[in-house]
Design a protein around this motif. Sequence first.
Motif, PDB file in Angstrom:
ATOM      1  N   ASN A   8      33.959 -10.034  -3.393  1.00 50.30           N
ATOM      2  CA  ASN A   8      34.963 -10.349  -2.346  1.00 50.30           C
ATOM      3  C   ASN A   8      34.300 -10.496  -1.008  1.00 50.30           C
ATOM      4  OD1 ASN A   8      34.571  -7.783  -1.031  1.00 50.30           O
ATOM      5  ND2 ASN A   8      36.157  -6.890  -2.420  1.00 50.30           N
ATOM      6  N   ASP A   9      35.427 -10.755  -0.078  1.00 45.42           N
ATOM      7  CA  ASP A   9      35.009 -11.211   1.390  1.00 45.42           C
ATOM      8  C   ASP A   9      34.439 -10.225   2.061  1.00 45.42           C
ATOM      9  OD1 ASP A   9      36.075 -13.616   0.755  1.00 45.42           O
ATOM     10  OD2 ASP A   9      37.953 -13.498   1.997  1.00 45.42           O
ATOM     11  N   ALA A  10      34.877  -8.743   1.785  1.00 48.19           N
ATOM     12  CA  ALA A  10      34.129  -7.847   2.520  1.00 48.19           C
ATOM     13  C   ALA A  10      32.936  -7.549   1.998  1.00 48.19           C
ATOM     14  CB  ALA A  10      35.023  -6.483   2.648  1.00 48.19           C
ATOM     15  N   GLN A  11      32.556  -7.636   0.755  1.00 45.62           N
ATOM     16  CA  GLN A  11      31.343  -7.404   0.270  1.00 45.62           C
ATOM     17  C   GLN A  11      30.174  -8.476   0.401  1.00 45.62           C
ATOM     18  OE1 GLN A  11      33.118  -7.485  -3.834  1.00 45.62           O
ATOM     19  NE2 GLN A  11      33.112  -5.173  -3.948  1.00 45.62           N
ATOM     20  N   GLY A  22      24.448 -16.845  10.179  1.00 49.29           N
ATOM     21  CA  GLY A  22      25.666 -17.250  10.667  1.00 49.29           C
ATOM     22  C   GLY A  22      26.919 -17.029   9.943  1.00 49.29           C
ATOM     23  N   LYS A  23      28.064 -17.245  10.615  1.00 51.40           N
ATOM     24  CA  LYS A  23      29.446 -17.402  10.160  1.00 51.40           C
ATOM     25  C   LYS A  23      29.646 -17.922   8.562  1.00 51.40           C
ATOM     26  CE  LYS A  23      34.358 -17.771  11.140  1.00 51.40           C
ATOM     27  NZ  LYS A  23      35.230 -18.148  12.192  1.00 51.40           N
ATOM     28  N   VAL A  24      30.287 -17.201   7.643  1.00 54.41           N
ATOM     29  CA  VAL A  24      30.617 -17.929   6.493  1.00 54.41           C
ATOM     30  C   VAL A  24      31.701 -18.936   6.601  1.00 54.41           C
ATOM     31  CG1 VAL A  24      31.573 -17.719   4.271  1.00 54.41           C
ATOM     32  CG2 VAL A  24      29.870 -15.986   4.958  1.00 54.41           C
ATOM     33  N   LEU A  25      31.412 -20.165   6.280  1.00 48.57           N
ATOM     34  CA  LEU A  25      32.470 -21.267   6.373  1.00 48.57           C
ATOM     35  C   LEU A  25      33.118 -21.442   4.982  1.00 48.57           C
ATOM     36  CD1 LEU A  25      30.609 -23.697   8.515  1.00 48.57           C
ATOM     37  CD2 LEU A  25      32.297 -21.918   9.021  1.00 48.57           C
ATOM     38  N   ASP A  26      32.340 -21.321   4.051  1.00 42.89           N
ATOM     39  CA  ASP A  26      33.063 -21.467   2.305  1.00 42.89           C
ATOM     40  C   ASP A  26      32.468 -20.708   1.512  1.00 42.89           C
ATOM     41  OD1 ASP A  26      34.760 -22.629   0.527  1.00 42.89           O
ATOM     42  OD2 ASP A  26      33.097 -24.023  -0.172  1.00 42.89           O
ATOM     43  N   THR A  42      28.426 -21.825   2.039  1.00 39.16           N
ATOM     44  CA  THR A  42      28.068 -22.646   3.192  1.00 39.16           C
ATOM     45  C   THR A  42      28.223 -21.695   4.588  1.00 39.16           C
ATOM     46  OG1 THR A  42      28.908 -24.408   2.133  1.00 39.16           O
ATOM     47  CG2 THR A  42      28.859 -24.697   4.540  1.00 39.16           C
ATOM     48  N   THR A  43      27.314 -21.799   5.318  1.00 37.55           N
ATOM     49  CA  THR A  43      27.470 -20.946   6.749  1.00 37.55           C
ATOM     50  C   THR A  43      27.059 -21.797   7.921  1.00 37.55           C
ATOM     51  OG1 THR A  43      25.203 -20.419   7.181  1.00 37.55           O
ATOM     52  CG2 THR A  43      26.537 -19.237   5.495  1.00 37.55           C
ATOM     53  N   GLU A  44      27.384 -21.289   8.902  1.00 34.68           N
ATOM     54  CA  GLU A  44      26.913 -22.120  10.144  1.00 34.68           C
ATOM     55  C   GLU A  44      25.608 -22.769  10.286  1.00 34.68           C
ATOM     56  OE1 GLU A  44      29.645 -20.028  13.632  1.00 34.68           O
ATOM     57  OE2 GLU A  44      27.889 -18.866  12.856  1.00 34.68           O
ATOM     58  N   ARG A  45      24.716 -22.080   9.262  1.00 30.68           N
ATOM     59  CA  ARG A  45      23.284 -22.575   9.245  1.00 30.68           C
ATOM     60  C   ARG A  45      23.159 -23.829   8.274  1.00 30.68           C
ATOM     61  NH1 ARG A  45      19.993 -18.990  11.979  1.00 30.68           N
ATOM     62  NH2 ARG A  45      21.208 -18.227  13.872  1.00 30.68           N
ATOM     63  N   GLU A  47      24.019 -25.107   3.721  1.00 26.73           N
ATOM     64  CA  GLU A  47      24.383 -24.753   2.490  1.00 26.73           C
ATOM     65  C   GLU A  47      23.726 -24.355   1.466  1.00 26.73           C
ATOM     66  OE1 GLU A  47      27.680 -28.364   1.447  1.00 26.73           O
ATOM     67  OE2 GLU A  47      25.764 -28.995   1.893  1.00 26.73           O
ATOM     68  N   TYR A  48      23.832 -23.356   0.803  1.00 25.06           N
ATOM     69  CA  TYR A  48      22.863 -22.553   0.077  1.00 25.06           C
ATOM     70  C   TYR A  48      23.545 -22.204  -1.394  1.00 25.06           C
ATOM     71  CZ  TYR A  48      21.368 -21.538   4.872  1.00 25.06           C
ATOM     72  OH  TYR A  48      20.739 -21.865   5.947  1.00 25.06           O
ATOM     73  N   VAL A  49      23.102 -21.642  -2.115  1.00 26.42           N
ATOM     74  CA  VAL A  49      23.609 -20.912  -3.402  1.00 26.42           C
ATOM     75  C   VAL A  49      23.202 -19.487  -3.525  1.00 26.42           C
ATOM     76  CG1 VAL A  49      23.390 -21.049  -5.965  1.00 26.42           C
ATOM     77  CG2 VAL A  49      23.215 -22.989  -4.624  1.00 26.42           C
ATOM     78  N   LEU A  50      24.143 -18.721  -3.820  1.00 31.19           N
ATOM     79  CA  LEU A  50      23.790 -17.192  -3.745  1.00 31.19           C
ATOM     80  C   LEU A  50      24.023 -16.985  -5.335  1.00 31.19           C
ATOM     81  CD1 LEU A  50      25.788 -14.355  -1.981  1.00 31.19           C
ATOM     82  CD2 LEU A  50      25.321 -14.290  -4.249  1.00 31.19           C
ATOM     83  N   THR A  51      22.993 -16.282  -5.855  1.00 34.81           N
ATOM     84  CA  THR A  51      22.824 -15.925  -7.225  1.00 34.81           C
ATOM     85  C   THR A  51      22.821 -14.294  -7.257  1.00 34.81           C
ATOM     86  OG1 THR A  51      21.743 -18.181  -7.864  1.00 34.81           O
ATOM     87  CG2 THR A  51      21.683 -16.127  -9.473  1.00 34.81           C
ATOM     88  N   ILE A  52      23.677 -13.728  -8.406  1.00 37.05           N
ATOM     89  CA  ILE A  52      23.587 -12.417  -8.752  1.00 37.05           C
ATOM     90  C   ILE A  52      22.904 -12.296 -10.167  1.00 37.05           C
ATOM     91  CG2 ILE A  52      24.730 -10.226  -9.143  1.00 37.05           C
ATOM     92  CD1 ILE A  52      27.035 -11.217  -7.182  1.00 37.05           C
ATOM     93  N   PHE A  53      21.756 -11.838 -10.316  1.00 32.90           N
ATOM     94  CA  PHE A  53      21.163 -11.757 -11.726  1.00 32.90           C
ATOM     95  C   PHE A  53      21.842 -10.725 -12.675  1.00 32.90           C
ATOM     96  CE2 PHE A  53      18.279 -13.424  -8.346  1.00 32.90           C
ATOM     97  CZ  PHE A  53      18.063 -14.499  -8.962  1.00 32.90           C
ATOM     98  N   GLU A  54      22.307 -10.979 -13.552  1.00 33.20           N
ATOM     99  CA  GLU A  54      23.202 -10.163 -14.576  1.00 33.20           C
ATOM    100  C   GLU A  54      22.193  -9.528 -15.574  1.00 33.20           C
ATOM    101  OE1 GLU A  54      26.135  -9.632 -14.004  1.00 33.20           O
ATOM    102  OE2 GLU A  54      26.848 -11.108 -12.830  1.00 33.20           O
ATOM    103  N   LYS A  55      20.952 -10.048 -15.901  1.00 36.45           N
ATOM    104  CA  LYS A  55      20.005  -9.683 -16.918  1.00 36.45           C
ATOM    105  C   LYS A  55      18.560  -9.406 -16.444  1.00 36.45           C
ATOM    106  CE  LYS A  55      21.921 -11.787 -21.233  1.00 36.45           C
ATOM    107  NZ  LYS A  55      21.380 -12.632 -22.264  1.00 36.45           N
TER     108      LYS A  55
END
Length: 340
Positions: A8-11, A22-26, A42-45, A47-55
Motif C-alpha cells: 500500500n501507499d504507506a508501506q 524523490g516523490k512517487v508519481l506512479d 515512477t518518481t521525480e528521478r 522510471e524504475y521497477v520494484l521487485t519483491i522476491f517471493e522465493k
Amino acid sequence: MAVFTAVNDAQLEHWLTHYSLGKVLDFRGIASGIENSNFFLTTERGEYVLTIFEKLSAGELPFYLNLMRHLAAHQVPVPDPVLRDDGQLFGDLLGKPATIVTKLAGRPQLAPDAHHCAEVGEMLARMHLAGRDFEFSQPNLRSLSWWEEVVPEIEPMVDDEQRRLLLDELAHQQAFFASADYAALPGGPCHCDLFRDNVLFAHGDAAGSGDGATGLLGSEASGDRLGGFFDFYFAGCDKWLFDLAVTVNDWCVDLASGALDARRAGEMVRAYQSVRPLSDAENRHWRDMLRAGAFRFWVSRLYDFHKPRAAEMLKPHDPRHFERILVDRIGAPAPVGSAS
C-alpha cells in the motif's frame, strides 16, 4: 512477474525513505510472470521497477543483482540495481527482500521476425563474453539436479504417455550431462530464461541514441532497436549453448506446432556466432541442448500447473506448449540452426 505481495501507499512511502529517488508519481503492479511480485515505480528521478522476491532469500540475491550491475557496466543493456542510501542493493519490505532497478525502454516483441532474432542472438553472445570476468558464481538452479528432484513429484500427476516422455528424456539428459563432451563445453553466467517477454524493443529513437555507450543495436529494416534484457532471477552459471538453446526454443518457434522456424533460428545462431563462434562439440550437441532447454521448461510448467501458488495477478503457462517443443526436438531429422 505476478503480484503475490501487495504494497500500500504507506508501506511504499516508508520503504522509499532508504532511497534518494524523490516523490512517487506512479506505482502499479505488473501482471505477467509467476515468480516474484513486481511493480512499475515512477518518481521525480525517473522510471524504475520494484521487485519483491517471493522465493529467493537475501543470501541468494547478491549473485543476480551484482550480475546485472556487472553487465550494465560492460554496456550490455540490462536493468541496473539502484543503491540504497546505505550502499546496499536490496532491503527488507514486508518481511521479504526487495530491490529497485532502472526501467528499460521499449516493449516485448511477441511476434518476432528474423531481424529481432538476430539482434537478440548478437546481444546474447556479447552478454556471455561480458560475464567471463564476473567474480560471483552460482549454478543454474533449474538444471539437472532440480529435474531429478521434481520429476518424481509430478510423475504421478501426468498420463502414461507423458510419464514415459518425462522419464526417457531425464535419462537422456543424465547421460548427456555425464559425458566428457558436456564437461568440455564453454560456459559462464547465463540468463537461462531469455524468452520474448524478457526482452524489450523500442521503435526508432525511442530506444535511445545507440551510440555504443548504451549497448543498443539498431535496425534500418524495421526501425526497432533492442532496448535490453531483463528478469535475471533465473540466471546462473551454465553452458552458454544451453542459454542459446533456451532462447532459440522460444524466439524461433511456431507457437502452434512447437517446430523451429529455420529462418529465424538460422539468423539468431548466425548473429550469435558473429560474436562468439560455436565449437565443434557445441555444434555436435546442438540438438541435445535444444532438448535440454525444452525439457527444463516443460518440467517447470508441469510443476507450476499441478502445484500452483496463490497470487493476486497470476497467469499460469500451459505446459503442453513445451511438451510439443520437446517432442519436435527429439524427432527432428537434423540439428536446425547450427553452423555445421
